[in-house]
Design a protein around this motif. Sequence first.
Motif, PDB file in Angstrom:
ATOM      1  N   LEU A  23       0.832  -1.199   0.000  1.00 33.08           N
ATOM      2  CA  LEU A  23       0.000   0.000   0.000  1.00 33.08           C
ATOM      3  C   LEU A  23       0.870   1.254   0.000  1.00 33.08           C
ATOM      4  N   GLU A  24       2.026   1.183   0.638  1.00 29.68           N
ATOM      5  CA  GLU A  24       2.950   2.319   0.647  1.00 29.68           C
ATOM      6  C   GLU A  24       3.471   2.595  -0.761  1.00 29.68           C
ATOM      7  N   ASP A  25       3.784   1.550  -1.519  1.00 27.32           N
ATOM      8  CA  ASP A  25       4.235   1.736  -2.901  1.00 27.32           C
ATOM      9  C   ASP A  25       3.133   2.350  -3.756  1.00 27.32           C
ATOM     10  N   LYS A  26       1.894   1.964  -3.515  1.00 24.79           N
ATOM     11  CA  LYS A  26       0.773   2.542  -4.266  1.00 24.79           C
ATOM     12  C   LYS A  26       0.631   4.027  -3.943  1.00 24.79           C
ATOM     13  N   LYS A  27       0.823   4.377  -2.696  1.00 25.99           N
ATOM     14  CA  LYS A  27       0.762   5.786  -2.283  1.00 25.99           C
ATOM     15  C   LYS A  27       1.892   6.574  -2.950  1.00 25.99           C
ATOM     16  N   ARG A  28       3.091   6.008  -2.959  1.00 26.75           N
ATOM     17  CA  ARG A  28       4.228   6.670  -3.599  1.00 26.75           C
ATOM     18  C   ARG A  28       3.997   6.820  -5.102  1.00 26.75           C
ATOM     19  N   TRP A  29       3.368   5.841  -5.736  1.00 29.05           N
ATOM     20  CA  TRP A  29       3.063   5.922  -7.168  1.00 29.05           C
ATOM     21  C   TRP A  29       2.098   7.084  -7.450  1.00 29.05           C
ATOM     22  N   ARG A  30       1.065   7.201  -6.636  1.00 28.45           N
ATOM     23  CA  ARG A  30       0.109   8.303  -6.834  1.00 28.45           C
ATOM     24  C   ARG A  30       0.796   9.653  -6.642  1.00 28.45           C
ATOM     25  N   GLN A  31       1.708   9.746  -5.669  1.00 25.03           N
ATOM     26  CA  GLN A  31       2.455  10.991  -5.461  1.00 25.03           C
ATOM     27  C   GLN A  31       3.331  11.299  -6.670  1.00 25.03           C
ATOM     28  N   TYR A  32       4.002  10.298  -7.210  1.00 29.60           N
ATOM     29  CA  TYR A  32       4.832  10.467  -8.399  1.00 29.60           C
ATOM     30  C   TYR A  32       3.981  10.971  -9.562  1.00 29.60           C
ATOM     31  N   ASP A  61      11.007  -4.819  -9.027  1.00 32.12           N
ATOM     32  CA  ASP A  61      10.425  -4.819  -7.688  1.00 32.12           C
ATOM     33  C   ASP A  61       9.878  -3.444  -7.342  1.00 32.12           C
ATOM     34  N   GLY A  62       8.879  -3.409  -6.475  1.00 34.81           N
ATOM     35  CA  GLY A  62       8.196  -2.176  -6.136  1.00 34.81           C
ATOM     36  C   GLY A  62       9.081  -1.118  -5.522  1.00 34.81           C
ATOM     37  N   ALA A  63       9.881  -1.493  -4.542  1.00 34.59           N
ATOM     38  CA  ALA A  63      10.700  -0.508  -3.836  1.00 34.59           C
ATOM     39  C   ALA A  63      11.754   0.094  -4.762  1.00 34.59           C
ATOM     40  N   GLY A  64      12.420  -0.731  -5.543  1.00 33.05           N
ATOM     41  CA  GLY A  64      13.433  -0.235  -6.470  1.00 33.05           C
ATOM     42  C   GLY A  64      12.831   0.645  -7.541  1.00 33.05           C
ATOM     43  N   ALA A  65      11.692   0.238  -8.060  1.00 33.08           N
ATOM     44  CA  ALA A  65      11.022   1.024  -9.094  1.00 33.08           C
ATOM     45  C   ALA A  65      10.544   2.356  -8.536  1.00 33.08           C
ATOM     46  N   MET A  66      10.002   2.355  -7.339  1.00 29.09           N
ATOM     47  CA  MET A  66       9.488   3.601  -6.779  1.00 29.09           C
ATOM     48  C   MET A  66      10.610   4.579  -6.470  1.00 29.09           C
ATOM     49  N   ALA A  67      11.747   4.083  -6.020  1.00 35.99           N
ATOM     50  CA  ALA A  67      12.892   4.976  -5.798  1.00 35.99           C
ATOM     51  C   ALA A  67      13.323   5.583  -7.124  1.00 35.99           C
ATOM     52  N   MET A  68      13.334   4.786  -8.166  1.00 35.20           N
ATOM     53  CA  MET A  68      13.729   5.267  -9.486  1.00 35.20           C
ATOM     54  C   MET A  68      12.748   6.319 -10.001  1.00 35.20           C
ATOM     55  N   PHE A  69      11.455   6.080  -9.873  1.00 35.84           N
ATOM     56  CA  PHE A  69      10.474   7.041 -10.360  1.00 35.84           C
ATOM     57  C   PHE A  69      10.507   8.339  -9.544  1.00 35.84           C
ATOM     58  N   ALA A  70      10.737   8.243  -8.256  1.00 34.02           N
ATOM     59  CA  ALA A  70      10.860   9.461  -7.437  1.00 34.02           C
ATOM     60  C   ALA A  70      12.070  10.273  -7.879  1.00 34.02           C
ATOM     61  N   ASP A  71      13.184   9.604  -8.147  1.00 34.26           N
ATOM     62  CA  ASP A  71      14.381  10.298  -8.634  1.00 34.26           C
ATOM     63  C   ASP A  71      14.137  10.898 -10.010  1.00 34.26           C
ATOM     64  N   LEU A  72      13.392  10.206 -10.848  1.00 35.02           N
ATOM     65  CA  LEU A  72      13.049  10.721 -12.167  1.00 35.02           C
ATOM     66  C   LEU A  72      12.231  12.010 -12.030  1.00 35.02           C
ATOM     67  N   ALA A  73      11.250  12.008 -11.149  1.00 31.98           N
ATOM     68  CA  ALA A  73      10.440  13.212 -10.929  1.00 31.98           C
ATOM     69  C   ALA A  73      11.326  14.359 -10.433  1.00 31.98           C
ATOM     70  N   ASP A  74      12.245  14.065  -9.507  1.00 32.97           N
ATOM     71  CA  ASP A  74      13.175  15.096  -9.026  1.00 32.97           C
ATOM     72  C   ASP A  74      13.976  15.684 -10.184  1.00 32.97           C
ATOM     73  N   LEU A  75      14.531  14.819 -11.016  1.00 37.89           N
ATOM     74  CA  LEU A  75      15.360  15.245 -12.143  1.00 37.89           C
ATOM     75  C   LEU A  75      14.569  16.133 -13.105  1.00 37.89           C
ATOM     76  N   LEU A  76      13.369  15.714 -13.431  1.00 40.79           N
ATOM     77  CA  LEU A  76      12.556  16.475 -14.377  1.00 40.79           C
ATOM     78  C   LEU A  76      12.087  17.792 -13.778  1.00 40.79           C
ATOM     79  N   GLU A  77      11.733  17.796 -12.501  1.00 41.31           N
ATOM     80  CA  GLU A  77      11.324  19.044 -11.849  1.00 41.31           C
ATOM     81  C   GLU A  77      12.480  20.049 -11.823  1.00 41.31           C
ATOM     82  N   ARG A  78      13.677  19.574 -11.474  1.00 36.54           N
ATOM     83  CA  ARG A  78      14.848  20.467 -11.455  1.00 36.54           C
ATOM     84  C   ARG A  78      15.168  20.976 -12.845  1.00 36.54           C
ATOM     85  N   SER A  79      15.108  20.096 -13.827  1.00 38.49           N
ATOM     86  CA  SER A  79      15.407  20.489 -15.203  1.00 38.49           C
ATOM     87  C   SER A  79      14.412  21.530 -15.705  1.00 38.49           C
ATOM     88  N   ALA A  80      13.136  21.332 -15.405  1.00 42.54           N
ATOM     89  CA  ALA A  80      12.118  22.298 -15.816  1.00 42.54           C
ATOM     90  C   ALA A  80      12.342  23.640 -15.119  1.00 42.54           C
TER      91      ALA A  80
END
Length: 137
Positions: A23-32, A61-80
């Motif tokens: 459920l935590e991974d699902k919450k992190r996905w919605r935030q992403y 795996d969920g945890a590895g993927a969610m860390a990657m997507f959170a970092d991706l969002a950080d990268l894109l937000e900073r770039s924008a």
Amino acid sequence: MTAGSDEPKGRYLRYLEVVTGSLEDKKRWRQYKARIKQLPDDYRTAAEALERYLMHFGPADGAGAMAMFADLADLLERSAADGTPIRGLFGDDPVEFVEAFMANYPLGQYRARERKRFTSAIARAAGEDAAREDGTV
């Protein structure tokens, strides 16, 4: 489920997570997804294309993927925010960019195990009897 007891609810949530995933991974996905939705159009288009690619070839795996997507969002937000052009971020070969990006994250247990099993099978087929099923020599 009794109203005053946390134990049945805890058991229920554990069972629910076994069936549906973390459920935590699902919450992190919605935030992403909410973060990506806030990006300018060109960055959002790039993020969605990158997300589609990562869903096929990224960590399993969920945890590895969610860390990657959170970092991706950080990268894109900073770039924008910095006004970095899309090509300035991804370069001339977007696949090279995404492969380098994914190299920073674990593959996930299933894919790593299958890669080791495949490597071991090829070594056995080549007559290299020192290779074992777990990929060690």
